[in-house]
Design a protein around this motif. Structure first.
Motif, mmCIF file in Angstrom:
data_model
loop_
_atom_site.group_PDB
_atom_site.id
_atom_site.type_symbol
_atom_site.label_atom_id
_atom_site.label_comp_id
_atom_site.label_asym_id
_atom_site.label_seq_id
_atom_site.Cartn_x
_atom_site.Cartn_y
_atom_site.Cartn_z
ATOM 1 N N ALA A 54 1.152 -5.471 -13.352
ATOM 2 C CA ALA A 54 2.099 -7.396 -13.567
ATOM 3 C C ALA A 54 3.112 -6.542 -14.345
ATOM 4 N N HIS A 55 3.291 -6.201 -15.476
ATOM 5 C CA HIS A 55 4.448 -5.956 -16.462
ATOM 6 C C HIS A 55 5.287 -4.318 -16.104
ATOM 7 N N ALA A 56 4.570 -3.312 -15.109
ATOM 8 C CA ALA A 56 4.817 -2.068 -15.059
ATOM 9 C C ALA A 56 5.892 -2.349 -13.513
ATOM 10 N N THR A 57 5.783 -3.144 -12.664
ATOM 11 C CA THR A 57 5.611 -3.339 -11.866
ATOM 12 C C THR A 57 7.198 -3.677 -11.469
ATOM 13 N N GLY A 58 8.746 -2.571 -11.063
ATOM 14 C CA GLY A 58 9.392 -2.855 -11.395
ATOM 15 C C GLY A 58 10.607 -2.508 -12.255
ATOM 16 N N THR A 59 9.542 -1.743 -13.383
ATOM 17 C CA THR A 59 9.826 -1.440 -14.818
ATOM 18 C C THR A 59 9.657 -0.470 -15.352
ATOM 19 N N ILE A 60 8.681 0.676 -14.807
ATOM 20 C CA ILE A 60 8.673 1.773 -15.027
ATOM 21 C C ILE A 60 8.084 2.807 -13.886
ATOM 22 N N GLY A 61 8.235 3.810 -14.115
ATOM 23 C CA GLY A 61 7.649 4.594 -12.782
ATOM 24 C C GLY A 61 8.280 4.417 -11.889
ATOM 25 N N ASN A 62 9.903 4.889 -12.298
ATOM 26 C CA ASN A 62 10.757 4.179 -10.787
ATOM 27 C C ASN A 62 10.905 3.175 -10.574
ATOM 28 N N THR A 86 -7.113 -1.435 -17.844
ATOM 29 C CA THR A 86 -5.881 -1.704 -19.116
ATOM 30 C C THR A 86 -5.006 -1.942 -18.430
ATOM 31 N N ASP A 87 -4.569 -3.194 -19.398
ATOM 32 C CA ASP A 87 -2.650 -3.251 -19.300
ATOM 33 C C ASP A 87 -2.045 -2.140 -18.499
ATOM 34 N N GLY A 88 -1.333 -1.782 -18.115
ATOM 35 C CA GLY A 88 -0.230 -0.951 -17.654
ATOM 36 C C GLY A 88 0.956 -0.892 -18.400
ATOM 37 N N VAL A 89 1.135 -2.043 -18.442
ATOM 38 C CA VAL A 89 3.018 -2.628 -19.651
ATOM 39 C C VAL A 89 2.058 -3.874 -20.597
ATOM 40 N N ALA A 107 0.512 -0.951 -0.246
ATOM 41 C CA ALA A 107 -0.185 -0.301 0.162
ATOM 42 C C ALA A 107 0.415 1.523 0.168
ATOM 43 N N LYS A 108 2.093 1.096 0.708
ATOM 44 C CA LYS A 108 3.216 2.818 0.868
ATOM 45 C C LYS A 108 3.034 2.808 -0.619
ATOM 46 N N PHE A 109 4.490 1.263 -0.696
ATOM 47 C CA PHE A 109 4.982 1.327 -2.012
ATOM 48 C C PHE A 109 4.086 2.261 -3.540
ATOM 49 N N LYS A 110 2.182 1.431 -2.893
ATOM 50 C CA LYS A 110 1.768 2.162 -4.589
ATOM 51 C C LYS A 110 0.496 2.927 -3.955
ATOM 52 N N ASN A 111 1.396 3.847 -3.058
ATOM 53 C CA ASN A 111 0.628 5.549 -2.599
ATOM 54 C C ASN A 111 -0.691 4.958 -2.163
ATOM 55 N N GLU A 131 -4.774 8.982 -7.996
ATOM 56 C CA GLU A 131 -5.753 9.255 -8.640
ATOM 57 C C GLU A 131 -6.472 7.584 -9.495
ATOM 58 N N VAL A 132 -5.285 7.051 -9.720
ATOM 59 C CA VAL A 132 -6.075 5.618 -10.348
ATOM 60 C C VAL A 132 -6.914 4.956 -8.735
ATOM 61 N N ASP A 133 -8.078 4.314 -9.446
ATOM 62 C CA ASP A 133 -9.204 4.256 -8.659
ATOM 63 C C ASP A 133 -8.183 2.482 -7.915
ATOM 64 N N ILE A 134 -8.220 1.137 -8.785
ATOM 65 C CA ILE A 134 -7.477 0.298 -8.700
ATOM 66 C C ILE A 134 -5.778 0.301 -9.066
ATOM 67 N N GLN A 135 -5.370 0.507 -8.593
ATOM 68 C CA GLN A 135 -3.876 -0.626 -8.932
ATOM 69 C C GLN A 135 -3.590 -1.693 -8.502
ATOM 70 N N LEU A 136 -3.462 -3.080 -9.606
ATOM 71 C CA LEU A 136 -3.191 -4.520 -9.457
ATOM 72 C C LEU A 136 -1.809 -4.647 -9.996
ATOM 73 N N GLY A 137 -1.132 -5.817 -9.151
ATOM 74 C CA GLY A 137 0.030 -6.166 -9.931
ATOM 75 C C GLY A 137 0.398 -7.682 -9.135
ATOM 76 N N THR A 138 0.836 -8.341 -9.482
ATOM 77 C CA THR A 138 1.780 -9.141 -9.187
ATOM 78 C C THR A 138 3.517 -9.307 -8.797
ATOM 79 N N LEU A 139 3.640 -10.517 -8.012
ATOM 80 C CA LEU A 139 4.817 -10.572 -6.547
ATOM 81 C C LEU A 139 5.878 -11.644 -8.058
ATOM 82 N N SER A 140 5.352 -12.091 -8.901
ATOM 83 C CA SER A 140 5.838 -13.038 -10.046
ATOM 84 C C SER A 140 6.815 -12.810 -10.776
ATOM 85 N N LYS A 141 6.955 -11.759 -10.605
ATOM 86 C CA LYS A 141 7.746 -11.023 -11.959
ATOM 87 C C LYS A 141 8.689 -10.408 -11.330
ATOM 88 N N SER A 142 8.799 -9.123 -11.325
ATOM 89 C CA SER A 142 9.521 -7.886 -11.042
ATOM 90 C C SER A 142 10.194 -8.807 -9.666
#
Length: 384
Positions: A205-213, A173-176, A92-96, A226-237
């Motif tokens: 999924a493919h944006a965490t660890g790759t873009i946006g610092n 939408t997908d981010g990346v 939560a802190k990481f995604k603000n 501002e974005v309502d829902i940010q979804l990601g994965t622990l299994s890539k980056s």
């Protein structure tokens, strides 16, 4: 029924579209072994190369030592051990955002989130190239699905204008994008979501660890709050396994109470959670990891472009579009014989006629390896 299955498999063989499993023994983050031969892995989503990082391995071991090998049940039945709470607070802190919720996979996170927040009265606006897990989540929700052309803001706006403003709406939408490596125009999607009163969800999924610092698509566009829902994965980056959703407390509490893939799944093991938490700490504290990834992305892009191969993305995903299945398989086999894993991506993963080699570079590759991959690909393409 068995005859039907056999006919379907024979059809895949005839169309050069049969999938088979190959067994590899990982040696490190970028090398694998098969039948006593070493291969360079260029098809992994291990973007930061953390799967063999001693800090991440230590996190997995620590989780197991403190909490055992398995969770023993779903989190609503047998409870949540402290490591889960620590990881969700860190995410939560990481995604603000206010809160985060961990799922067993990114696939389950998408399916469980979309089917919970959308229902038969919801209109869902989905990018044409969204991941299968998003598509399946939309279908399971029983909402009305309106697909817009890939990153086509004008078509999306037209579709939004055509429905009642007061209808419940979701833009997802997908981010990346996983097969093309391009970045969704999230800033424009956000503007449309506010203009037409729609929830906005992005799969990082493919944006965490790759873009946006390393923080993902919302951070890339300065839209973390501002974005309502940010979804990601622990299994890539992040080098572990699992998925997560980050949002405000209302949405997260709602998912805890309504998301079937969360409620009815045995929780991840302590090793998975410990590894993911350690990887997240590495991403936040060790800037050299992300720097190496960006250096390798730029280096590989420049190398491919110098050879006349299109490589214009900002991400570690390099889609080498070939077209026909048989030609794509031939390039993949050439790479394989050269000691390189470059998987042939074919329909239905990509549209018919757009088969490709999907190469990925990581922070753990070195320049000599990248040089060898690019030259081998160049040689393979010349033979088509």
């Amino acid at each position: 029924m068995y005859k039907f299955f056999k006919e379907q498999l024979d059809s895949k063989i005839e169309n050069h579209n049969l999938r088979t499993l190959r067994e590899y023994c990982p040696l490190d983050a970028v090398r694998v072994k098969r039948d006593d031969k070493e291969y360079l892995m260029m098809a992994s989503n291990n973007y930061l190369g953390l799967t063999f990082d001693t800090r991440v391995i230590e996190g997995a071991l620590k989780g197991t030592q403190e909490y055992g090998t398995g969770s023993g049940g779903s989190r609503l039945v047998s409870g949540t051990f402290p490591l889960f709470t620590e990881l969700e607070n860190a995410l939560a802190k990481f995604k603000n955002t206010e809160k985060a919720l961990v799922f067993n996979t990114g696939y389950m996170a998408n399916v469980g989130t979309i089917s919970a927040i959308a229902d038969k009265d919801t209109i869902i606006f989905s990018d044409a190239l969204n991941h299968a897990s998003i598509i399946d989540g939309c279908r399971l929700s029983r909402g009305t699905i309106k697909t817009y052309g890939h990153c086509d803001i004008d078509e999306l706006k037209y579709l939004l204008k055509s429905v009642d403003r007061n209808t419940q709406k979701l833009i997802v939408t997908d981010g990346v994008f996983s097969m093309d490596g391009d970045i969704a125009p999230l800033d424009k999607l956000y503007e449309l979501s506010r203009e037409y009163n729609a929830l906005l969800m992005v799969d990082d999924a493919h944006a965490t660890g790759t873009i946006g610092n390393g923080h993902g698509t919302a951070a890339y566009f300065g839209l973390e709050k501002e974005v309502d829902i940010q979804l990601g994965t622990l299994s890539k980056s992040l080098g572990s396994v699992g998925g997560y959703v980050a949002a405000n407390s209302t949405i997260i509490d709602y998912l805890v109470n309504t998301s079937r893939s969360f409620i009815f799944s045995t929780a991840l093991s302590p090793a998975d959670i410990g590894a993911a938490l350690a990887a997240l700490h590495v991403l936040e504290s060790d800037i050299s990891v992300l720097q190496r990834l960006h250096e390798n992305v730029n280096y590989m892009a420049d190398k491919l472009i110098s050879m006349g191969i299109n490589a214009t993305n900002e991400t570690p995903i390099f889609p080498i579009l070939i077209g026909r299945n048989e030609d794509t398989l031939a390039v993949s086999e050439y790479l394989y014989e050269s000691g390189i894993i470059g998987t042939a991506i074919r329909p239905p993963t990509v549209p018919i006629g757009e088969s490709r080699i999907r190469l990925t570079v990581t922070a753990a590759h070195n320049k000599e390896q990248i040089d060898y991959v690019c030259q081998s690909l160049h040689n393979a393409m010349k033979q088509l």
